[in-house]
Write an enzyme that holds these catalytic residues in place. Structure first.
Site, PDB file in Angstrom:
ATOM      1  CG  LEU A 269      -1.936  -1.083   1.404  1.00  0.00           C
ATOM      2  CD1 LEU A 269      -2.623  -0.979   2.767  1.00  0.00           C
ATOM      3  CD2 LEU A 269      -2.962  -1.031   0.287  1.00  0.00           C
ATOM      4  CG  ASP A 270       0.501   4.197  -3.029  1.00  0.00           C
ATOM      5  OD1 ASP A 270       1.283   3.339  -3.472  1.00  0.00           O
ATOM      6  OD2 ASP A 270      -0.363   4.763  -3.727  1.00  0.00           O
ATOM      7  CE  LYS A 271       5.920   8.463   4.715  1.00  0.00           C
ATOM      8  NZ  LYS A 271       7.097   9.373   4.602  1.00  0.00           N
TER       9      LYS A 271
END
Length: 230
Positions: free
Chosen positions: A52-54
Site C-alpha cells: 500500500l502507498d505510504k
C-alpha cells in the site's frame, strides 16, 4: 506508535491495518516500517504479499512463513482471486454514471500517467455519498498497477483528497486534513479470499479511523458507515 490492529492471525497469515504515513518496507534500517513494527508486535519476522502507498491506510496481508499457504496466497493475487475494495474521498461531485475507468497506465520519471502505450488498467467505482465539494466512493481495482486508483480518479477530474502528486494543492483541504504527514483519503477497506489451507472464505473489513471529522467532514455518511461496518 500504537500497536497495529490485527484483523486475522493464524500459523501462516496476519492481516493488519496499516496506518497512513508509514511505508510497508523501508530500505533503511530504521525499523519504522510496517514490516519491522508488525514483526516485533507478532513476535516473528513477517513478509508482505502486496503493498500500500505510504499515504494509504487499510488492510495489509502479511505472511509468517513460506510454504503451500504462502504460495497459494501469491497465486491468488496473481490470478486476481482476491477481492480488494478501497474507500476514497475525492474532490468534487462524482457522476454516479462513471462506474468504470479503463485507462492504460505507464510509469515515468515523474510518476504514473495515462498513456496508450501503458499497461491495461481497470477500476470500477460506486458513489457512496457526495455533495458539491467532495465525494465518498468505493473503488475496486481489477488490475494491480502502481497508483492505479489515484491516477484513475485524477484522470476524470476527481483527485483523491490529500494527493498532491496527482491532484493539486487545493485538494489537500488543510483545514480538515488529518495531521499525519503524507496522509491520503484512501483506505483499503476490505479483502476477501479463500484461505489456501482451511478453504475458509475470509472477508476482512476495516473502516478508517479519524475520517469522520477530517476527510468526511460535511458529508452525510451515517447510513453508509453503518452498512460498511457490517
Amino acid at each position: 506508535m500504537a500497536p497495529f490492529q490485527i484483523l486475522f492471525e493464524d500459523d501462516d497469515l496476519v492481516a493488519a491495518v496499516k496506518p497512513a504515513g508509514v511505508v510497508v518496507h523501508s530500505t533503511r534500517e530504521s525499523g519504522d516500517d510496517v514490516l519491522s513494527l508488525a514483526s516485533r508486535q507478532v513476535g516473528r519476522e513477517l513478509f508482505a504479499f502486496h503493498r500500500l502507498d505510504k499515504g494509504t491506510s487499510g488492510i495489509l496481508l502479511l505472511g509468517k512463513r513460506s510454504g503451500p499457504v504462502a504460495a497459494g496466497v501469491t497465486q491468488a493475487f496473481e490470478k486476481k482471486l482476491l477481492r480488494k475494495a478501497y474507500l476514497a474521498v475525492v474532490s468534487g461531485a462524482w457522476d454516479s454514471k462513471v462506474n468504470r475507468i479503463e485507462a492504460a497506465l505507464e510509469k515515468t520519471d515523474d510518476g504514473v500517467v495515462v498513456s496508450e502505450s501503458g499497461k491495461a488498467s481497470l477500476t470500477t467505482f460506486r458513489v457512496l455519498a457526495k455533495n458539491s465539494e467532495k465525494s465518498l466512493i468505493e473503488a475496486l481495482p481489477k488490475t494491480g498497477r502502481t497508483h492505479q486508483i489515484r491516477v484513475h480518479c485524477a484522470h476524470v477530474g476527481h483527485p483523491v483528497l490529500g494527493d498532491l502528486r496527482y491532484g493539486s494543492p487545493s485538494s489537500l483541504e488543510p483545514e480538515n486534513a488529518p495531521k499525519t504527514p503524507d496522509a491520503l483519503a484512501l483506505h483499503a477497506h476490505s479483502l476477501s479470499f479463500t484461505h489456501p489451507r482451511t478453504k475458509e472464505k475470509l472477508e476482512l473489513r476495516s473502516l478508517p479511523e479519524g475520517w469522520r471529522d477530517t476527510w468526511l467532514s460535511g458529508l452525510d455518511v451515517e447510513a453508509v458507515w453503518a452498512r460498511l461496518a457490517k
